[in-house]
Each structure stands twice: as structure tokens, then as C-alpha cells.
Design an enzyme around this catalytic site. Structure first.
Site, PDB file in Angstrom:
ATOM      1  N   HIS A 164       0.827  -1.200   0.000  1.00 22.32           N
ATOM      2  CA  HIS A 164       0.000   0.000   0.000  1.00 22.32           C
ATOM      3  C   HIS A 164       0.861   1.250   0.000  1.00 22.32           C
ATOM      4  O   HIS A 164       2.060   1.213   0.282  1.00 22.32           O
ATOM      5  CB  HIS A 164      -0.923   0.028   1.218  1.00 22.32           C
ATOM      6  N   LYS A 168      -0.913   4.912   4.540  1.00 20.35           N
ATOM      7  CA  LYS A 168      -1.827   3.974   5.210  1.00 20.35           C
ATOM      8  C   LYS A 168      -1.346   3.763   6.635  1.00 20.35           C
ATOM      9  O   LYS A 168      -0.180   3.425   6.865  1.00 20.35           O
ATOM     10  CB  LYS A 168      -1.888   2.644   4.456  1.00 20.35           C
TER      11      LYS A 168
END
Length: 275
Positions: A164, A168
């Protein structure tokens, strides 16, 4: 016969990357009405959320007070829905507040603990209020998970890599945790050790859940959301991979969840449960 009133939608975290996509999707949906936009970023407070999202004025200002907006949602003819894409630190309180006001939450924020999820399940059931907690709104991810379940019948060794963007806040991702849980529910034991492993650096082998499936998390700028499920057996490797290249891919799932949550009377976990 008169058509049903549009679903009133409140978007919490409306100025974030996912929130802005949801604003555009809801604004374009004929059966929905964007009722409120909440965000704690002071730089966007009071601005028209349509301008913030880049889809033109919508005459909905960005507010910072969730509860007053939830009150407004309860005054509509049709029961309102709150879509939450905020931060793991606040999502539990947001969802509990929505249920308390009779507003149905659709939760895309990950990071809820098993204990928090259980508490919200009991609270939603007592209130007879629908709630959808969805680790990933992509139809492609659901298909990947279903393919993994089929593969697990023939492979005893599997690991998960999730990648990600570096903004995040939680790791592993909710999607990776959910995938491991789905494989673990099949009742088999994975990754039986054949050597005594020693980590030279703590965490080198990733995290291990009760399913005994290793999950490895990568956080880098340039990524959006990606996951690999890697099965291994003597002489072969079987890899399932899903890549997100644009957050617009989540919007069909988000809109489906908004429509479906109005039919529920309790908490449901996972997009696959409503497809």
C-alpha cells in the site's frame, strides 16, 4: 406509484483520497442524495465538498462535527447512511455514534480490532440497524479471495504479501487479514514447519495469525493497494494478485453497499456477503 426517496448519504472523511471518490460517485447516483460531508482537515472546513472533490459545486459544505450531521440524517424521510473513510483511531467511535442515531454505517476504514467488531455487532443487532464493514470494496479482490479458497483445497502452504501507499496507518491491511481469516475458516492447518526458523531481524517473516498464514506488509509512495496470495507445493508456485491503479475501482462496491445496508438489521462483515 411514487418512486422511493433518494438515500441520504453522509460521507465521513470526505476530503480524503477515498472520500473524494465517494463524493463524486454519490453525486452522480440517481437514487442517492449527498446530505453531508465531514472532515477534520481545517484547510477544507466550510468549503463546498464538490469543489474539494473536483466535480463542481454541490452546495454541501465540509463540516467538522459528525454528530450534528448524523442528527440531520435522522430527520430525512428515508433512513440515512454514513460512509466512513477516516482513520483507524476514530472509526469505532464514528460507527457506534452512527448506530446510536439510527444512521446505517458503511465502513471502509480498516483497523477495527476483533473486540471492537464484536461490540459493534452486538450494538447494531440490539438497535436493529444495518451496518456493513468492508475491508475492500473491489469486486476483483472478492474474486481473488474466492479463487484462493478453491486453491487452498490443493495447497497446504500459503503466504500473503500486501502493498500500500505510505500514508496507510494500519498494517497488515484489512484485506490481508480478511483473506487469511477466510482461508483459516476452512479448518485446515497451513505451513507446517520443516525446520526451526530463526529471525535474524524481528518481523523478517512477517506477522502470523491464528491461521498460521504469514502476512507481509509493504508501504511505499507510488503504490495504491495491491495484494498477492502465493501458494507453494513441490515443483510449483501458484500466485493470485490484484492491483489497484485507480480508486474509482472501489466505487461500484461502495454504491452497492449503500443500497444494501438499508435492507439490513445487523452488522455484516465483507463485500462478498452482499454480492
Amino acid at each position: 406509484m411514487a418512486s422511493q426517496s433518494p438515500i441520504p448519504v453522509v460521507i465521513n472523511g470526505a476530503a480524503g483520497k477515498m472520500g473524494r471518490e465517494v463524493v463524486k460517485a454519490v453525486a452522480q447516483a440517481d437514487d442517492m442524495m449527498l446530505l453531508g460531508a465531514i472532515d477534520t482537515n481545517p484547510e477544507v472546513a466550510g468549503r463546498d465538498i464538490g469543489e474539494v472533490a473536483g466535480c463542481g459545486p454541490l452546495e454541501v459544505p465540509v463540516l467538522t462535527d459528525l454528530q450534528s450531521t448524523l442528527v440531520m440524517a435522522t430527520q430525512e424521510q428515508q433512513q440515512g447512511v454514513m460512509v466512513d473513510f477516516t482513520h483507524p483511531s476514530g472509526v469505532y467511535d464514528n460507527v457506534r455514534a452512527a448506530i446510536a442515531y439510527g444512521v446505517r454505517p458503511v465502513v471502509g476504514t480498516t483497523g477495527l480490532s476483533p473486540e471492537q467488531l464484536q461490540d459493534l455487532t452486538e450494538f447494531a443487532e440490539k438497535a436493529s440497524t444495518g451496518c456493513l464493514v468492508v475491508p475492500n470494496f473491489s469486486i476483483g479482490v472478492v474474486l481473488m479471495q474466492q479463487a484462493a479458497i478453491q486453491a487452498s483445497k490443493y495447497f497446504d502452504h500459503v503466504e500473503i504479501i500486501e502493498l500500500h501507499h505510505n500514508q496507510k496507518a494500519d498494517a497488515p491491511s484489512g484485506t490481508a487479514i480478511k483473506t487469511a481469516q477466510m482461508l483459516g475458516e476452512l479448518g485446515k492447518t497451513y505451513n507446517q514447519p520443516i525446520v526451526n526458523e530463526e529471525e535474524k531481524l524481528a518481523g523478517a517473516r512477517g506477522s502470523t495469525g491464528s491461521e498460521n498464514i504469514r502476512i507481509h506488509s509493504v508501504r511505499l509512495p507510488g503504490l495504491i493497494a495491491h495484494q498477492e496470495i502465493i501458494f507453494g507445493a513441490p515443483g510449483q508456485i501458484y500466485t493470485l494478485r490484484h492491483d489497484t491503479t485507480d480508486r474509482a475501482c472501489y466505487m461500484p462496491g461502495v454504491l452497492l453497499a449503500i443500497r444494501k445496508v438499508t435492507e439490513l438489521k445487523s452488522l455484516v462483515y465483507g463485500l462478498e456477503k452482499i454480492l
